[in-house]
Design a protein around this motif. Structure first.
Motif, short mmCIF file in Angstrom:
data_model
loop_
_atom_site.label_atom_id
_atom_site.label_comp_id
_atom_site.label_asym_id
_atom_site.label_seq_id
_atom_site.Cartn_x
_atom_site.Cartn_y
_atom_site.Cartn_z
N ALA A 735 0.82 -1.21 0.00
CA ALA A 735 0.00 0.00 0.00
C ALA A 735 0.86 1.26 0.00
O ALA A 735 0.58 2.22 -0.74
N ARG A 748 -5.56 2.51 -1.05
CA ARG A 748 -6.69 2.43 -0.12
C ARG A 748 -7.21 0.99 -0.03
O ARG A 748 -7.52 0.49 1.06
N PHE A 751 -4.68 -0.95 2.05
CA PHE A 751 -4.79 -0.61 3.47
C PHE A 751 -5.96 -1.34 4.11
O PHE A 751 -5.87 -1.87 5.22
N GLU A 752 -7.07 -1.39 3.39
CA GLU A 752 -8.27 -2.06 3.91
C GLU A 752 -8.02 -3.56 4.10
O GLU A 752 -8.42 -4.14 5.11
N TRP A 765 -3.35 1.23 10.50
CA TRP A 765 -4.38 2.23 10.78
C TRP A 765 -3.80 3.65 10.67
O TRP A 765 -4.41 4.56 10.11
N TRP A 768 -2.95 4.61 6.94
CA TRP A 768 -4.18 4.84 6.19
C TRP A 768 -4.82 6.18 6.61
O TRP A 768 -5.25 6.97 5.76
N GLU A 772 -5.55 9.62 4.30
CA GLU A 772 -6.85 10.28 4.18
C GLU A 772 -6.79 11.71 4.69
O GLU A 772 -7.44 12.61 4.14
#
Length: 816
Positions: A735, A748, A751-752, A765, A768, A772
Motif C-alpha cells: 500500500a 486504499r 490498506f483495507e 491504521w 491509512w 486520508e
C-alpha cells in the motif's frame, strides 16, 4: 503287713511289665526297619551308577551334558565343521563359562559322530553288537529291581532323539556358527568393543565429546578395522571443526585443484597433506578409509565434511569414490545431489536423485530423495510429475517416519499449488491411519483448518466480527485442543502398541497449543498444557524447553533456567542451548554479563548442530553489540556457508548488520541472495523456517521503499504476497508503495485488506489515516485513528497523528 507286701509285689510286677513292653517295642521297631539300610544302599548305589554313566557319555560327546540344545554363540566350542570326515580338536575344554571347573582337550572325530549309536539309530550291521549288548544288559533301578528291555530301548531312543536335536540345531544355526578352532578371546574382544562403543555413544549423547573421542580411540587400538568406530570418531572430529568458534573460515582456499584435475585421481596421503589448512577430521577420515576402503558411509561422511568446509572439488571426488562402490546408493546420491543443487547444477542434481529411484532393488527409495526431487520438480513447474512421484514411491518406503514425510509433502503440494484442500486433508488423514498419533500430521491438519479461513471470504454467511488472523488462530486452536484430547485418551494404548521409541510420537502437538496460548498471554493455560504433555512424553526434551520459554515470558528467570537445565539433561540440543545463552545475556545473575560463558554456550550449540541458523544469528548479534564488527560479520558468513536449515534468519541478521553500518547496497545484495536461497530450499513445506523468510521479503521491500525505489518495492511485496498469502505487513508495504507511485485508490484497497487481516496492526491504521488526512478526508481519517486506538490504545504514533490532525482543524484542546 500283708497289705504292704501285696502292694510291693504288685508294684514290682508293674515295673517288670513296663520293662518287658519297652523291650518288645524295641524289638518290633528293629524288626520293622531291618530292611531300610539295604534300600538306602541300593538307592545311593543306583544314583552313583547313573551319574557315572552320564559323565562317561559326556566325555565321549560333550553335547550329552546338556538336555536341551544351546546356541553356539554361548558355546563356540560346540560348533561342528561343515566337512564330516575331518578330525577336529577343541583346545579348551573350559567349563568356567558354564559354572564348572573341568579343563580338558577333547578330540572329536566327525566320522565317529556320524556313526555312533549314541547319535544315530541302529541301521547298519556294525551297530548290531552294541545293540545286542544293550538289550541283554539289566541295570538296577532305584527300588532294587531291574528294568525291562523295552524300557531300556525307549530310554535309548529318547537319548538319541535329544542328541539329534542338538546336532541339527548346531548345524542349521548359521548365524552363530563358528569354526572349530576359534579362539574364545576373539569373541570376548568383540563383546568388549561393542560395550565400549555403546559407552562412547552415550558420552556423545550427553555432550561429553572429549571423553567420547578418547573412548573411540581406545576401541581402535583393540580393533583398528572397525568401520563403525572410525565413522563415529570422524564425525565427532568434523563436528568439532565445523562448530569451533563459529565454524568455517570461508576466506581460505582449501585446494589448488579443480574438478577436472581431481577427476579419477587416486586419493593418497600426499594428496591429503597438500590440502590446506590442516584438518584433524580429514586425517581421521583418510585413516578410516585406508583401514576400511569398502565403507560407503565413511566416504560419504568425508565428502559431506569437505563440502561443509567449502572444499567442493575434493568433495565431488569423494562422492564419486563412494559411487564407485555402489552407484545407486540412496544416501550418497542424495548428498551428492544436494551439493550440485546448491551450486545451481539442477539437472545434475535431478539425475543423481532419479538414479536410485529408477532402480528395481528394494531399499533404494527414501523420503529424502523423493521430497528433494519433488521440490525440484515443483520449482521447475512440473507439478503433475511431482504428484506422480509422491504417489508412486510412498508405497516403496518402509519407515513410518519417512512415509509420513512423503504424505506431508504431497498434501502441501495439493493445498498450495493445486488449491485442493479436500485432497490435502485426505492425505493427512491417511498419514494418521497408517501412523496413529503422528504429531506432525496432527499439527498439519490443524494449520490446514486455519488456512481454510482464507477461502471463506466469498461466503456471506461468515461473520467478520474478528479479523482473518483471529479467526484463523481460533480454528487452529480448536483443532489442536481436540487432537490433544484424543491423544490423551488413546496414548496409553499407543504406548502398549509401540514398545520401542517411536519416531512419530512426541510432544509437538502440546508445544503448538502452548505456543498459541502464550501469544494470547494465557500463561497458566500454557503451563497446564505443557504439564500434560510432559506426563505423556517424559523423555521429550522440547517440552521442558517450551516451559522455560513460558517462565521467561512472565519474568521468572530462575524457573526458566531450571527448565532449560532439565531439557539439557534429557537431551542436549542447540535450541535449548541458545535459549539458555540468551537468558544469560539478557537477564544475567547479579546483573553482570558473563560473555565468556555465553560464547561457550553458543560454541557448544554449534558443536551439536553446525547448521542451526538461530545460533549464528544470536551469536553474531551479541558480537555486534559488543563492538566486534568483523567477528560478527565472520559468524554470519560462516552460517551462510554452512547451508543452515534456517537460512532466512542468518541472511536477515547479516543484512541488518550491514544496514547498521550504512552499507545499504551490500545489505540489498544479501537480502536478494537470501530470498533466492530460501525459495530454492524452503519452497515446499509449511514450517517456521518458511514463515521466518517473510521477514526477508519485508526488510528488502522497506529498504527499496526508503531508497525511493517504489516500483522495485512494489514488485518485492507482490512477490511476497504471492508466496506467503495475505500478510498484514506485506499488504501495508504494498500500500505504501502504491501511495508513493500516486495510486491512492489501489493504496486504499491494500490498506483495507491489511487491517482486515490484522485489526491490531496499529501502523496500518496510522498510515491509512495519514493518507486520508492529507487527501482532506478528515472524517474518514478521524474514524480510522479511533478504530486503531480502540484495537491498540498504547500505540504512540497513532495518538500523535490524531493530535496533529485535530491541531490542523483548530481543535487545540482536543489535540492536547
Amino acid at each position: 503287713m500283708y497289705d504292704s507286701r501285696v502292694r510291693r509285689t504288685q508294684t514290682e510286677n508293674n515295673v517288670s511289665k513296663m520293662k518287658l513292653s519297652r523291650i518288645q517295642q524295641r524289638h518290633s521297631y528293629s524288626k520293622k526297619n531291618s530292611r531300610k539300610p539295604t534300600l538306602l544302599m541300593i538307592y545311593f548305589l543306583s544314583v552313583a551308577i547313573l551319574v557315572t554313566l552320564s559323565v562317561a557319555s559326556a566325555y565321549i560327546n560333550p553335547i550329552h551334558r546338556f538336555s536341551t540344545p544351546i546356541p553356539t554363540h554361548r558355546m563356540p566350542f560346540l560348533s561342528l565343521s561343515s566337512s564330516p570326515s575331518t578330525t577336529q580338536k577343541y583346545n579348551h575344554f573350559n567349563r568356567n563359562n558354564l559354572g564348572g571347573r573341568i579343563k580338558q582337550q577333547v578330540t572329536l572325530n566327525n566320522d565317529f559322530v556320524q556313526t555312533s549309536p549314541l547319535l544315530l539309530s541302529s541301521s547298519t550291521s556294525e551297530d548290531t553288537g552294541y545293540n545286542k549288548r544293550l538289550q541283554e544288559e539289566k541295570t538296577p533301578n532305584i527300588g532294587g529291581g531291574s528294568t525291562t528291555t523295552t524300557e531300556k530301548h525307549n530310554s535309548a531312543v529318547k537319548h538319541q532323539h535329544r542328541i539329534k536335536q542338538s546336532q541339527q540345531h548346531l548345524q542349521t544355526n548359521k548365524r552363530y556358527k563358528t569354526k572349530l578352532n576359534s579362539n574364545p578371546n576373539q569373541s570376548n574382544k568383540k563383546r568388549r568393543v561393542r560395550t565400549m562403543f555403546r559407552q562412547a555413544k552415550e558420552m556423545e549423547r550427553t555432550g561429553q565429546w572429549g571423553q567420547a573421542c578418547t573412548h573411540l580411540k581406545k576401541i581402535l587400538e583393540l580393533d583398528p578395522f572397525d568401520s563403525y568406530t572410525h565413522l563415529a570418531l570422524c564425525r565427532l572430529q568434523s563436528r568439532k571443526e565445523r562448530g569451533n568458534s563459529g565454524g568455517i573460515h570461508v576466506n581460505k582456499r582449501y585446494s589448488k585443484w579443480s574438478d577436472s584435475d581431481l577427476n579419477g585421481m587416486e586419493i593418497t596421503q600426499s594428496l591429503v597433506i597438500e590440502i590446506e589448512p590442516f584438518s584433524a577430521a580429514r586425517d581421521a577420515f583418510f585413516e578410516g578409509t585406508q583401514k576400511c576402503p569398502t565403507s560407503i558411509h565413511l566416504w560419504q561422511a568425508w565428502a559431506l565434511h569437505e563440502e561443509s568446509q567449502g572444499n567442493l572439488p575434493f568433495a565431488r571426488r569423494l562422492f564419486q569414490q563412494a559411487l564407485s562402490l555402489d552407484e545407486i546408493n540412496p544416501y550418497v546420491c542424495h548428498g551428492y545431489g544436494l551439493l550440485e543443487h546448491r551450486c545451481g547444477n539442477f539437472n545434475t542434481a535431478q539425475e543423481l536423485w532419479e538414479r536410485p529411484l529408477k532402480s528395481d532393488k528394494k531399499g533404494k527409495s527414501s523420503a529424502a530423495l523423493v521430497c528433494s526431487l519433488g521440490k525440484l520438480l515443483v520449482s521447475k513447474g512440473k507439478l503433475l510429475e511431482a504428484r506422480t512421484l509422491y504417489l508412486q514411491h510412498v508405497s516403496k518406503i518402509k519407515s513410518e517416519r519417512e512415509v509420513s514425510e512423503v504424505y506431508l509433502a504431497a498434501a502441501w503440494l495439493e493445498e498450495k499449488h493445486f488449491t485442493n484442500m479436500d485432497k490435502a486433508e485426505e492425505l493427512l488423514n491417511l498419514v494418521l491411519k497408517k501412523s496413529p498419533g503422528n504429531s506432525r500430521a496432527m499439527v498439519a491438519l490443524a494449520r490446514l483448518e486455519g488456512r481454510k479461513v482464507d477461502t471463506e471470504k466469498s461466503n456471506k454467511n461468515v461473520s467478520h466480527k474478528n479479523d482473518v488472523v483471529r479467526r484463523r488462530d481460533k480454528a487452529v486452536k480448536k483443532k489442536l485442543e481436540d487432537a490433544c484430547r484424543e491423544l490423551i485418551k488413546g496414548k496409553s494404548q499407543l504406548i502398549h502398541d509401540k514398545t520401542e521409541k517411536s519416531e512419530v510420537l512426541d510432544g509437538r502437538l502440546f508445544n503448538a497449543l502452548a505456543d498459541m496460548e502464550v501469544k494470547e498471554k494465557n500463561y497458566n493455560a500454557a503451563r497446564n498444557i505443557l504439564k500434560k504433555g510432559m506426563e505423556l512424553f517424559p523423555n521429550d526434551h522440547t517440552l521442558p524447553q517450551a516451559a522455560g520459554k513460558v517462565e521467561e515470558r512472565v519474568g521468572n528467570f530462575t524457573a526458566a533456567r531450571d527448565w532449560y537445565s532439565a531439557s539439557l539433561l534429557l537431551a542436549p540440543s542447540s535450541p535449548t542451548l541458545v535459549a539458555y545463552a540468551l537468558i544469560e545475556l539478557r537477564h544475567p545473575i547479579e546483573n553482570k554479563r558473563n560473555y565468556t560463558k555465553v560464547a561457550r554456550l553458543f560454541d557448544e550449540a554449534l558443536l551439536l548442530d553446525p547448521r542451526h541458523g538461530p545460533v549464528y544469528n544470536a551469536y553474531g548479534n551479541m558480537e555486534l553489540k559488543r563492538g566486534n564488527i568483523e567477528r560478527a560479520r565472520q559468524i554470519y558468513q560462516n552460517g551462510v556457508s554452512a547451508h543452515c536449515k534456517d537460512l532466512a534468519s542468518v541472511y536477515h541478521g547479516l543484512a541488518m548488520l550491514e544496514l547498521s553500518l550504512g552499507n545499504v547496497e551490500t545489505a540489498r545484495l544479501v537480502l536478494i541472495k537470501g530470498l533466492k536461497e530460501v525459495k530454492i530450499n524452503d519452497g515446499m513445506m509449511d514450517n517456521n523456517r518458511r514463515k521466518r523468510s517473510l521477514f526477508l521479503t519485508h526488510t528488502l521491500g522497506v529498504l527499496e521503499l526508503n531508497s525511493n525505489r517504489a516500483a522495485q518495492a512494489k514488485a518485492v511485496f507482490e512477490s511476497g504476497l504471492e508466496r506467503h498469502g495475505d500478510s498484514s505487513q506485506l499488504l501495508l508495504g504494498a500500500a505504501l508503495s502504491e501511495l508513493k507511485l500516486g495510486n491512492e485508490d489501489a493504496a486504499r484497497t491494500l490498506f483495507e485488506r491489511s487491517v482486515k487481516v490484522d485489526r491490531k496492526h496499529a501502523q496500518a491504521w496510522q498510515s491509512w489515516g495519514v493518507m486520508e488526512m492529507r487527501a482532506g478526508n478528515y472524517k474518514v481519517a478521524k474514524t480510522l485513528f479511533e478504530c486503531g486506538l480502540k484495537n491498540d490504545p498504547r500505540h504512540g504514533a497513532l495518538w500523535q497523528a490524531y493530535a496533529t490532525m485535530e491541531s490542523r482543524l483548530g481543535n487545540f484542546e482536543i489535540a492536547r
